[in-house]
Design a protein around this motif. Structure first.
Motif, PDB file in Angstrom:
ATOM      1  N   GLY A   1       0.809  -1.204   0.000  1.00 49.56           N
ATOM      2  CA  GLY A   1       0.000   0.000   0.000  1.00 49.56           C
ATOM      3  C   GLY A   1       0.846   1.258   0.000  1.00 49.56           C
ATOM      4  N   PRO A   2       0.206   2.421   0.101  1.00 51.11           N
ATOM      5  CA  PRO A   2       0.947   3.683   0.189  1.00 51.11           C
ATOM      6  C   PRO A   2       1.809   3.726   1.436  1.00 51.11           C
ATOM      7  N   ASP A   3       2.846   4.538   1.383  1.00 51.94           N
ATOM      8  CA  ASP A   3       3.807   4.581   2.484  1.00 51.94           C
ATOM      9  C   ASP A   3       3.161   4.885   3.826  1.00 51.94           C
ATOM     10  N   ALA A   4       2.237   5.854   3.845  1.00 51.78           N
ATOM     11  CA  ALA A   4       1.618   6.235   5.114  1.00 51.78           C
ATOM     12  C   ALA A   4       0.799   5.086   5.692  1.00 51.78           C
ATOM     13  N   ALA A   5       0.042   4.417   4.839  1.00 50.68           N
ATOM     14  CA  ALA A   5      -0.786   3.301   5.309  1.00 50.68           C
ATOM     15  C   ALA A   5       0.083   2.130   5.750  1.00 50.68           C
ATOM     16  N   VAL A   6       1.157   1.865   5.015  1.00 54.05           N
ATOM     17  CA  VAL A   6       2.061   0.769   5.368  1.00 54.05           C
ATOM     18  C   VAL A   6       2.717   1.030   6.721  1.00 54.05           C
ATOM     19  N   GLU A   7       3.152   2.263   6.943  1.00 59.62           N
ATOM     20  CA  GLU A   7       3.766   2.595   8.232  1.00 59.62           C
ATOM     21  C   GLU A   7       2.782   2.425   9.382  1.00 59.62           C
ATOM     22  N   GLN A   8       1.517   2.794   9.121  1.00 65.45           N
ATOM     23  CA  GLN A   8       0.500   2.649  10.162  1.00 65.45           C
ATOM     24  C   GLN A   8       0.265   1.178  10.501  1.00 65.45           C
ATOM     25  N   VAL A   9       0.147   0.331   9.478  1.00 64.05           N
ATOM     26  CA  VAL A   9      -0.067  -1.108   9.704  1.00 64.05           C
ATOM     27  C   VAL A   9       1.153  -1.726  10.384  1.00 64.05           C
ATOM     28  N   THR A  10       2.346  -1.337   9.934  1.00 61.81           N
ATOM     29  CA  THR A  10       3.570  -1.875  10.518  1.00 61.81           C
ATOM     30  C   THR A  10       3.675  -1.524  12.000  1.00 61.81           C
ATOM     31  N   ALA A  11       3.360  -0.284  12.332  1.00 60.66           N
ATOM     32  CA  ALA A  11       3.397   0.133  13.734  1.00 60.66           C
ATOM     33  C   ALA A  11       2.374  -0.628  14.563  1.00 60.66           C
TER      34      ALA A  11
END
Length: 317
Positions: A31-41
């Protein structure tokens, strides 16, 4: 002695299962970087150290990693709606874990994550019970072959030939049972047969080699390596990454673990991700043959020395 033996057996088979957990399991997040960072966190907070995450841009990239056996599954947020992509053929345990984690994450955000099994197990065996149950017979087959060949067959070449012949017939039989009767395997029957035969050959020849070099002590050592270490640490019923500590990596360096992964690759992934397993099994097979030849050479030299010593010395004139 008996108490010690059953204690070792219990520890060998129960410890990996009881201490099994999710740690460093490779997955993808798309996904987009912002969404990926949110899921990863969020994943890091829910299961610290549970996943080794590969970030990708879209669904196609995530699916490619799954089919190549580089990851076990993916959480896809590239379309806005969360989606869990699993591969139960790689590991039902990891697939269930991913689904439960994604469901929990979806509840936290007020959305429902759809689930899709990209590489499913056969409909006749959706839990992969046949694959998990086959791990022990493969090890036992290699062990029994080595035991019978050392007791009944004389000559290194004949023993090696016997082990290879049994590996082939055993592979044909076991693959037929798993694929055509129990419905636990897909893919090419010949490829599945080859994976099983190579596993049996690597197991039996390595034990034969140890017996040829060390005698009955080598037979016991080989049996202990394959039965007490290799089989419990194979990760066939769950996944190597779910075993405690370094034990999963060790299990993949032994024939039972490498054979289980190779069979999954052959049956469900068109051979992808099989290179490491092939190298491990061929190495064990080659090592076994070399040990057999070394033991045979030592026996011949010992016999020659004994014959020379026993030969009467000619009287001096």
């Amino acid at each position: 002695m008996l108490t010690a033996i059953i204690s070792v057996l219990l520890t060998a088979f129960a410890w990996p299962s009881v201490r099994s957990s999710v740690h460093d399991v490779p997955i993808a997040v798309a996904g987009p970087d912002a969404a990926v960072e949110q899921v990863t966190a969020a994943l890091g907070q829910r299961l610290p150290g549970g996943f080794a995450i590969t970030e990708v841009a879209d669904t196609a990239a995530a699916q490619r990693l799954i089919r190549d056996r580089e990851v076990y599954g993916a959480i896809d947020v590239s379309s806005g709606t969360p989606q869990v992509i699993t591969a139960s053929a790689a590991s039902t345990a990891v697939a269930q874990t991913l689904q439960s984690v994604a469901t929990a994450l979806g509840q936290g955000t007020g959305t429902t994550a759809a689930a899709r099994d990209l590489v499913p197990l056969p409909a006749d065996d959706p839990r992969g019970a046949g694959l998990a149950a086959a791990a022990l017979p493969l090890v036992m087959g290699g062990l029994l072959a080595a035991l019978l060949l050392t007791r009944l067959i004389r000559g290194t070449a004949r023993r090696i030939t016997g082990a290879l012949a049994f590996a082939m017939t055993g592979g044909l039989a076991i693959a037929a049972i798993l694929q055509f009767w129990l419905g636990s395997l897909d893919g090419s029957y010949l490829a599945n047969t080859g994976a099983i035969a190579l596993t049996i050959a690597a197991t039996s020849l390595s034990i034969l080699g140890l017996e040829s070099l060390l005698g009955y002590a080598g037979l016991g050592l080989g049996a202990a390596i394959m039965m007490l270490i290799g089989n419990p640490l194979s990760g066939t019923s769950t996944a190597p990454e779910m075993l405690p500590g370094w034990s999963g990596a060790l299990g993949q360096l032994l024939p039972p673990g490498a054979g289980g992964r190779l069979l999954r690759s052959a049956a469900f992934f068109d051979g992808r991700g099989a290179t490491h397993s092939l190298v491990v099994l061929v190495t064990w097979l080659t090592l076994g043959v070399m040990l057999c030849l070394a033991g045979d050479l030592r026996t011949r030299r010992t016999a020659a020395v004994a014959d020379t010593t026993a030969r009467p010395t000619a009287p001096r004139p």
